[in-house]
Design a protein around this motif. Sequence first.
Motif, PDB file in Angstrom:
ATOM      1  N   ASP A 126      45.295  39.713  43.687  1.00 26.47           N
ATOM      2  CA  ASP A 126      45.684  38.630  44.585  1.00 26.47           C
ATOM      3  C   ASP A 126      46.987  38.002  44.087  1.00 26.47           C
ATOM      4  OD1 ASP A 126      44.792  37.014  46.871  1.00 26.47           O
ATOM      5  OD2 ASP A 126      44.784  35.377  45.425  1.00 26.47           O
ATOM      6  N   ALA A 128      48.951  34.803  44.714  1.00 22.80           N
ATOM      7  CA  ALA A 128      48.943  33.463  45.296  1.00 22.80           C
ATOM      8  C   ALA A 128      48.693  32.522  44.135  1.00 22.80           C
ATOM      9  CB  ALA A 128      47.839  33.300  46.341  1.00 22.80           C
ATOM     10  N   SER A 174      48.397  36.694  49.271  1.00 18.19           N
ATOM     11  CA  SER A 174      47.509  36.000  50.214  1.00 18.19           C
ATOM     12  C   SER A 174      47.991  34.575  50.465  1.00 18.19           C
ATOM     13  CB  SER A 174      46.079  35.962  49.662  1.00 18.19           C
ATOM     14  OG  SER A 174      46.001  35.124  48.532  1.00 18.19           O
ATOM     15  N   LYS A 204      46.552  35.714  58.124  1.00 15.79           N
ATOM     16  CA  LYS A 204      45.535  34.920  57.422  1.00 15.79           C
ATOM     17  C   LYS A 204      45.486  33.534  58.044  1.00 15.79           C
ATOM     18  CE  LYS A 204      44.208  33.048  52.964  1.00 15.79           C
ATOM     19  NZ  LYS A 204      44.368  33.126  51.509  1.00 15.79           N
ATOM     20  N   PHE A 213      34.413  30.566  48.520  1.00 13.76           N
ATOM     21  CA  PHE A 213      35.442  31.164  47.659  1.00 13.76           C
ATOM     22  C   PHE A 213      36.125  30.084  46.824  1.00 13.76           C
ATOM     23  CE2 PHE A 213      39.872  32.040  46.770  1.00 13.76           C
ATOM     24  CZ  PHE A 213      39.905  33.353  46.349  1.00 13.76           C
ATOM     25  N   ARG A 214      36.420  28.962  47.464  1.00 11.43           N
ATOM     26  CA  ARG A 214      37.123  27.894  46.734  1.00 11.43           C
ATOM     27  C   ARG A 214      36.226  27.305  45.653  1.00 11.43           C
ATOM     28  NH1 ARG A 214      40.284  25.224  51.954  1.00 11.43           N
ATOM     29  NH2 ARG A 214      41.506  27.101  52.405  1.00 11.43           N
ATOM     30  N   TYR A 282      38.801  41.298  56.158  1.00  5.77           N
ATOM     31  CA  TYR A 282      38.155  40.602  55.036  1.00  5.77           C
ATOM     32  C   TYR A 282      36.968  39.802  55.577  1.00  5.77           C
ATOM     33  CZ  TYR A 282      38.228  38.295  50.376  1.00  5.77           C
ATOM     34  OH  TYR A 282      37.941  37.847  49.107  1.00  5.77           O
ATOM     35  N   SER A 285      33.996  34.759  52.240  1.00  3.15           N
ATOM     36  CA  SER A 285      32.844  34.174  51.560  1.00  3.15           C
ATOM     37  C   SER A 285      31.881  33.443  52.509  1.00  3.15           C
ATOM     38  CB  SER A 285      33.335  33.242  50.461  1.00  3.15           C
ATOM     39  OG  SER A 285      34.209  32.257  50.996  1.00  3.15           O
ATOM     40  N   TYR A 324      31.844  40.981  49.865  1.00  2.43           N
ATOM     41  CA  TYR A 324      31.136  40.645  48.621  1.00  2.43           C
ATOM     42  C   TYR A 324      29.891  41.496  48.456  1.00  2.43           C
ATOM     43  CZ  TYR A 324      34.511  36.983  48.538  1.00  2.43           C
ATOM     44  OH  TYR A 324      35.711  36.323  48.522  1.00  2.43           O
TER      45      TYR A 324
HETATM   46  C1  PBG Z   1      43.701  32.068  48.396  1.00  3.05           C
HETATM   47  C2  PBG Z   1      42.594  32.932  48.886  1.00  3.05           C
HETATM   48  C3  PBG Z   1      41.498  32.448  49.610  1.00  3.05           C
HETATM   49  C4  PBG Z   1      40.668  33.516  49.854  1.00  3.05           C
HETATM   50  C5  PBG Z   1      41.250  34.650  49.280  1.00  3.05           C
HETATM   51  N1  PBG Z   1      42.472  34.261  48.689  1.00  3.05           N
HETATM   52  C6  PBG Z   1      41.130  31.077  49.998  1.00  3.05           C
HETATM   53  C7  PBG Z   1      42.119  30.183  50.584  1.00  3.05           C
HETATM   54  O1  PBG Z   1      43.079  30.605  51.232  1.00  3.05           O
HETATM   55  O2  PBG Z   1      41.935  29.003  50.385  1.00  3.05           O
HETATM   56  C8  PBG Z   1      39.371  33.408  50.603  1.00  3.05           C
HETATM   57  C9  PBG Z   1      38.429  34.519  50.496  1.00  3.05           C
HETATM   58  C10 PBG Z   1      37.032  34.188  50.884  1.00  3.05           C
HETATM   59  O3  PBG Z   1      36.709  33.121  51.431  1.00  3.05           O
HETATM   60  O4  PBG Z   1      36.187  35.043  50.639  1.00  3.05           O
HETATM   61  N2  PBG Z   1      44.883  32.638  48.085  1.00  3.05           N
END
Ligand code: PBG
Length: 333
Positions: A126, A128, A174, A204, A213-214, A282, A285, A324
């Motif tokens: 990832d 980001a 991302s 996205k 995820f967060r 994707y 989560s 997942y």
């Molecule tokens: C952030 C990122 C996120 C996810 C993957 N990379 C969360 C966001 O943008 O806040 C979410 C993946 C998930 O919810 O499974 N770069």
Amino acid sequence: MTNFSVGKFPATRLRRNRQAPWIRNLTAQTILTPHDLILPMFVIEGKKKEEKVASLPDVSRFSIDGIVKKAKEAQKLGIPALMLFPVIDQKLKDNGGKEAKNSKNLMCRTIKAIKDAVPEIGVITDVALDPYTSHGHDGIVNKQGEIENDATIEILCQQALAQAAAGCDIVSPSDMMDGRISVIRDALDDQGFINVGLTSYAAKYASSFYGPFRDAVGSANNLKKADKKTYQMDFRNSDEAMREIQMDVEEGADMIIVKPGMPYLDIVSRASQNFKLPIISYQVSGEYAMLKHAAKQGAFDFDTAFLESLTCFKRAGASAVISYGAIEAAKKL
Ligand code: PBG
């Protein structure tokens, strides 16, 4: 548009082709195999550590040794690739997310460990800043509280280079900054990483479905009540997703990701009709958690509903699905 009015009842009876499993298998247009799946994992510091993620049922964070074990298991099951997300110590977080560029950071050490132990599995990382920033945003925040696009891209490049040097196969931005794909591609090529792939989260959306995820990466407490609507897309839009994808393809993306998954199959379908490159969905989560919670409450059998959801991504036009439950699914297939 194909002409579907090719028959009239009673001469034509569509149920004939559904009479038994053999004929349903013979006529099925979509096949799901373990090769269609990508397993995302959360990595933590330490040894022999496993922590359950409270808001993401049946998903744990693992220390590097545990991640390597899972990578081996996934590879044996035919899963072609993993995605990695690190949980960074609060003390290392700052506004610019500088730990992201550290060539010895948790992410880079994990990439090396996997590539040493299971070189056959693809490692997707990832790109980001959200796991590394004190505010939980994917980019640098300026005095006005805005996310700085171009300054963020500079750090993303260094982050991507650190990951490539550690041995990852594909970097996957991302962050949703404008123009980052071409700049990251150039940076990789300049350093000789011409074979490191670039998979862009081109479409996205700013979504509620990222909640668990967060929690899992520990950015929820940093982000607090803030949202990411100034850089992630508005879920009311579809044309904008096509523009995002087109730009990223022109900038050099090898594959693109549409995210979230289940409520966004129209975007996958439209993208697959318009762009002839691999499109990855994707199943995020919150979607995975919904399926788990609903099954636990008796709404349906998890395995059946889960495999249906994964197959439908492929029917919509996705070449692969990030989920997942990739290991659970591969075991059933
Ligand atoms: C952030 C990122 C996120 C996810 C993957 N990379 C969360 C966001 O943008 O806040 C979410 C993946 C998930 O919810 O499974 N770069």
